[in-house]
Design a protein around this motif. Structure first.
Motif, PDB file in Angstrom:
ATOM      1  N   ASN A 171       0.808  -1.221   0.000  1.00  0.00           N
ATOM      2  CA  ASN A 171       0.000   0.000   0.000  1.00  0.00           C
ATOM      3  C   ASN A 171       0.844   1.277   0.000  1.00  0.00           C
ATOM      4  OD1 ASN A 171      -2.296  -1.636   0.194  1.00  0.00           O
ATOM      5  ND2 ASN A 171      -2.241  -1.612   2.442  1.00  0.00           N
ATOM      6  N   TYR A 173       2.842   4.566  -0.805  1.00  0.00           N
ATOM      7  CA  TYR A 173       2.721   5.616  -1.822  1.00  0.00           C
ATOM      8  C   TYR A 173       4.114   6.206  -2.004  1.00  0.00           C
ATOM      9  CZ  TYR A 173       1.364   9.979  -4.118  1.00  0.00           C
ATOM     10  OH  TYR A 173       1.245  11.034  -4.997  1.00  0.00           O
ATOM     11  N   ARG A 180       9.373   1.182  -1.903  1.00  0.00           N
ATOM     12  CA  ARG A 180       8.239   0.847  -1.040  1.00  0.00           C
ATOM     13  C   ARG A 180       8.749   0.227   0.261  1.00  0.00           C
ATOM     14  NH1 ARG A 180       4.316  -3.041  -3.799  1.00  0.00           N
ATOM     15  NH2 ARG A 180       6.266  -4.190  -4.085  1.00  0.00           N
ATOM     16  N   ILE A 198       4.616   7.165   3.005  1.00  0.00           N
ATOM     17  CA  ILE A 198       3.699   8.041   2.268  1.00  0.00           C
ATOM     18  C   ILE A 198       4.501   9.256   1.824  1.00  0.00           C
ATOM     19  CG2 ILE A 198       1.527   9.314   2.357  1.00  0.00           C
ATOM     20  CD1 ILE A 198       0.790   7.603   4.824  1.00  0.00           C
TER      21      ILE A 198
END
Length: 283
Positions: A171, A173, A180, A198
């Motif tokens: 997940n 970003y 990641r 993020i």
């Protein structure tokens, strides 16, 4: 810090790397227990006959054993003029013949077994014991922790924590770095909280996965973080940045930390990653 190794037996050929691994086990154990330079431990390899003699003479037990520890805790002048005194903690005596039999029975190599016995011996020198169930559990937990930090074992519950971090990594970003990262923290209650990185066009506003996971734990009312797993899909090990280390240190400097990438796995205690951390608590 000095580990003096003596091999006084000939029955077992020392595998390559055994002395280095055993010495590292002694040094890491001492460091984790707060000992720095100016400390010396003697690690002695003997055969079953010699360790049986020692066991009979000092413990009244007429049989061979795997390891014996003889605490000294005496100071002697430093070898170099002007150097401070050296604390002689004591001697750890290991029967390599018994260690070899145990290694075969448990299904691991001799270097692992000797490293474990070295850790066990150091803990005895430092006052740990296993005369009752509570002391045994305390000493065994410490041994498991140190073996994991040496990279020879996994942390208890490590697999579950790494799996959670890997799942949440999907997940992330990360349109700017392309890196990641997933993180999972476990609290003393056993609860697991996750976070991913993020990123932001204003780079300074980027949130690291570790702080997102820690924030989720705090938001749930749980600040007693005991373990952290960090997973990345890059070859380079992605250890927590300085800011994440400081944030996590606030809750528990003894947090167990594991980094996992395709290149391998590394394990630390948080305070090893952030020595002399900024801390306003009263000492």
């Amino acid at each position: 810090m000095s580990v003096v190794v003596h091999n006084l037996q000939e029955a077992i050929l020392l595998p390559e790397g055994l002395v280095e691994t055993a010495s590292r086990a002694v040094e890491r154990t001492l460091a984790l227990e707060g000992y720095g330079t100016g400390v010396e431990v003697s690690l002695v390899f003997v055969d079953d006959e010699r360790i049986r003699e020692l066991n009979r003479e000092y413990r009244g037990v007429d049989k061979a054993t795997d390891v014996l520890a003889f605490p000294m805790h005496e100071e002697e002048p430093g070898a170099v003029p002007g150097a401070g005194p050296v604390l002689l903690l004591g001697d750890i005596v290991v029967s390599l013949a018994t260690a070899a039999r145990q290694a075969e029975a448990y299904g691991h190599d001799l270097s692992y077994e000797v490293a474990y016995l070295a850790v066990h011996g150091v803990l005895h020198l430092l006052g740990y014991d296993h005369e009752n169930d509570r002391d045994y559990a305390r000493m065994r937990q410490k041994e498991k922790e140190i073996m994991a930090l040496l990279g020879l074992d996994a942390f208890e519950g490590e697999g579950e924590l790494v799996k959670a971090a890997r799942q949440v990594m999907a997940n992330a970003y990360a349109p700017y770095s392309g890196v990641r990262v997933g993180a999972a923290v476990r609290t003393a209650s056993g609860a697991v909280f996750t976070g991913c990185n993020i990123e932001n066009a204003s780079y300074g506003l980027t949130l690291c996965a570790e702080r997102v996971a820690a924030g989720a734990a705090v938001a749930a009312g749980q600040r007693d973080v005991v373990a952290l797993a960090v997973v990345s899909d890059t070859e380079k090990v992605q250890s927590p940045c300085g800011a994440c280390r400081q944030v996590l240190y606030e809750f528990n400097p003894e947090t167990l930390v594991v980094f996992v990438t395709p290149a391998g796995t590394r394990r630390f205690k948080l305070r090893e990653l952030l020595p002399e951390a900024f801390d306003l608590s009263e000492k």
